[in-house]
Design an enzyme around this catalytic site. Structure first.
Site, short mmCIF file in Angstrom:
data_model
loop_
_atom_site.label_atom_id
_atom_site.label_comp_id
_atom_site.label_asym_id
_atom_site.label_seq_id
_atom_site.Cartn_x
_atom_site.Cartn_y
_atom_site.Cartn_z
N LYS A 49 11.05 10.26 11.34
CA LYS A 49 10.33 9.10 11.21
C LYS A 49 11.39 7.98 11.82
O LYS A 49 12.69 7.76 11.24
CB LYS A 49 10.08 8.92 9.72
CG LYS A 49 8.78 9.61 9.60
CD LYS A 49 8.52 9.27 8.20
CE LYS A 49 6.69 10.10 7.80
NZ LYS A 49 6.26 9.18 6.56
N GLU A 74 4.44 7.23 2.62
CA GLU A 74 5.25 6.16 2.98
C GLU A 74 4.68 5.26 2.19
O GLU A 74 3.56 5.15 1.60
CB GLU A 74 5.12 5.42 4.40
CG GLU A 74 3.66 5.18 4.76
CD GLU A 74 3.69 4.85 6.31
OE1 GLU A 74 4.94 4.77 6.83
OE2 GLU A 74 2.67 4.76 6.99
N SER A 133 -3.03 -2.91 6.17
CA SER A 133 -4.57 -3.04 6.66
C SER A 133 -5.73 -2.43 6.00
O SER A 133 -5.40 -1.32 5.46
CB SER A 133 -4.69 -2.52 8.36
OG SER A 133 -4.32 -1.40 8.45
N ARG A 185 1.01 -1.29 0.07
CA ARG A 185 -0.01 -0.07 -0.19
C ARG A 185 0.96 1.16 -0.09
O ARG A 185 1.89 1.39 0.88
CB ARG A 185 -0.88 0.07 1.26
CG ARG A 185 -2.18 1.06 0.97
CD ARG A 185 -2.86 1.23 2.45
NE ARG A 185 -2.11 1.73 3.41
CZ ARG A 185 -2.15 1.70 4.78
NH1 ARG A 185 -2.77 0.40 5.03
NH2 ARG A 185 -1.44 1.96 5.73
#
Length: 494
Positions: free
Chosen positions: A367, A145, A152, A128
């Site tokens: 991050k 990202e 999910s 994804r």
């Protein structure tokens, strides 16, 4: 910082009586169609409550949505190539490996498996790619990202357009339904698992879902099982934690992973992406056992390493995309979705990045190499963390990313047990595009885009993970903004 605005798909606010009535209908629709989760605070396996959702679909530029859809197979192949470039992964991750124990453990497994010779050359990716729309970049999407493990909400997201269409009809705006794209993420993701199963080629084999000790996002996971069972009744699915895999599976002399006497064809991870899911050496032993086996992994460990933030940052560097994709239109299109990404290694560029962030911390996000939401740092926290880590090698485990400021959209968020009626709030939306790829280093068998998810969060919330309780599930309402201007001064786009 001022942020642009997009108007809601219908005039707001909604009259209170009408609002309360339609929310009650929407809650029932959600519960009866599986748009639900288990309660984290009062966990009960027998109880499902609604997952947080945006009452109205949120506007999203049609051209940018279509761009994201078109780019997904290109990004799938890019990440597939990255994952199979051992030298690139080693060089990119080497500094992070010295200070990030979790990533180092993953990499250590990959090194052991390579040394022993990989027994399964096929990998399955259910990916994804996530985007926010950057208001200051001519309203273009920018990649947040790229997720390679436990992506999910593909299942629940497939039901959201139907719920949004129902709500719009109840509010007398059925004419707007034409602007909502279909979403077949569930069937597309499950087709990928089935295709991998068939490539494994053992009719008696089973599929293994790797799950948490406690699954709050149970609807999303179970719908995958139900869909596979409906399409292929011959495929048996097992759910095991990493601890159970360590204790209840074995490798036979053919290097098959065996459960109850049956070989495992596909291992699909819905856990295993954060340190807390490996509380002891047993869980790491289980991961190594799976990786040594002939099972097709989703993801294989090198796919998971390719999804780290250090790799994302490295791909934005000069000449790196060209190394994997050559020089062409596709390369330019991929580079266009990148925002500023900076290494924090102890070199000249890392020092410049630290100075840049300390001078204007609000411009950046810090991050770590983690998935699952709730791990990033913003604003003053960026400055405090960099001051603390400035002379510590710990900083090499992070990347610095330029903050994306998407337009605001007014709307209502419906949450379980919340006061009624909810207020109109400003939301920002993150688009995720799902992709499936199956292949070896030298051959790709399947590669496609299969669906999408939109997640919205309160505009003043830094993180937006729905599973972490910070965001809300949403659906895109596609709009044409090519001939309209978004104001930076709180003017609505009508």
């Amino acid at each position: 910082m001022s942020q642009a605005r997009l108007a809601s798909c219908i005039p707001l606010p909604i009259e209170q009586k009408t609002l309360v009535n339609v929310i009650e209908k929407a809650k029932d629709w959600a519960l009866m169609h599986g748009v639900g989760m288990r309660d984290r605070k009062h966990f009960n396996k027998d109880v499902i409550q609604i997952a947080p959702f945006a009452l109205l679909p949120s506007p999203f530029p049609k051209a940018e949505f279509e761009k994201a859809v078109e780019l997904q197979p290109i990004l799938n192949e890019l990440m597939h190539k990255v994952a199979h470039d051992d030298d690139f992964l080693m060089n990119t991750l080497q500094n992070a490996l010295q200070v990030d124990e979790f990533t180092a453990n993953l990499y250590d497994i990959w090194m052991k498996v390579r040394k022993e010779q990989v027994t399964q050359s096929l990998s399955l990716g259910l990916f994804r790619s996530d985007y926010l729309m950057q208001q200051h970049e001519d309203r273009k999407i920018k990649q947040v990202e790229f997720n390679t493990i436990a992506t999910s909400f593909g299942a629940i997201a497939s039901y959201l357009p139907s719920m949004s269409r129902y709500i719009l009809r109840q509010l007398g705006h059925g004419d707007l339904i034409k602007n909502m794209p279909e979403n077949r993420a569930l069937s597309g993701l499950c087709a990928g698992i089935i295709e991998a199963y068939d490539l494994f080629g053992v009719p008696t084999a089973v599929v293994l879902f790797v799950v948490e000790e406690v699954s709050y996002n149970i609807c999303d996971q179970r719908f995958h099982e139900f869909e596979i069972s409906e399409k292929r009744p011959d495929i048996m699915i097992h759910r095991k934690t990493l601890t159970e895999i360590n204790e209840e599976t074995e490798l036979n002399d053919k290097k098959q992973l065996v459960i109850d006497g049956k070989p495992v064809a596909v291992v699909y991870y819905r856990s295993g992406y954060e340190p807390a899911q490996y509380p002891s050496t047993k869980e790491w032993d289980a991961r190594l056992k799976v990786e040594r086996s002939t099972a097709i992994k989703c993801p294989s460990i090198h796919y998971q390493l390719a999804g780290t933030k250090k790799v994302q940052q490295a791909l934005a560097g000069p000449g790196v995309l060209e190394k994997f994709m050559g020089c062409g239109a596709s390369t330019s299109r991929v580079r266009d979705i990148f925002t500023g990404l900076y290494s924090l290694d102890f070199d000249e560029s890392g020092e410049r990045a630290v100075e840049m962030a300390l001078a204007d911390a609000d411009r950046f996000v810090l991050k770590p190499q983690r998935e699952g939401g709730g791990n990033n740092m913003y604003g003053a926290d960026v400055r405090d963390a960099l001051l603390r880590m400035r002379h510590s090698r710990e900083r090499a485990a992070y990347i610095l990313m330029e903050r994306i400021l998407p337009p605001l959209v007014p709307g209502y968020v419906v949450r379980p047990n919340a006061a009624m009626p909810p207020p109109v709030v400003d939301l920002v939306s993150e688009l995720g595009i799902y992709g499936v790829i199956i292949g070896t280093k030298d051959k790709v068998y399947h590669n496609r885009q299969v669906g999408h998810v939109l997640r919205s969060k309160l505009a003043d919330a830094n993180e937006g993970g729905v599973a972490a309780g910070l965001g809300a599930l949403d659906s895109p309402y596609l709009i044409d903004i090519r001939h309209k201007k978004i104001s930076k001064y709180n003017t609505k786009l009508l």
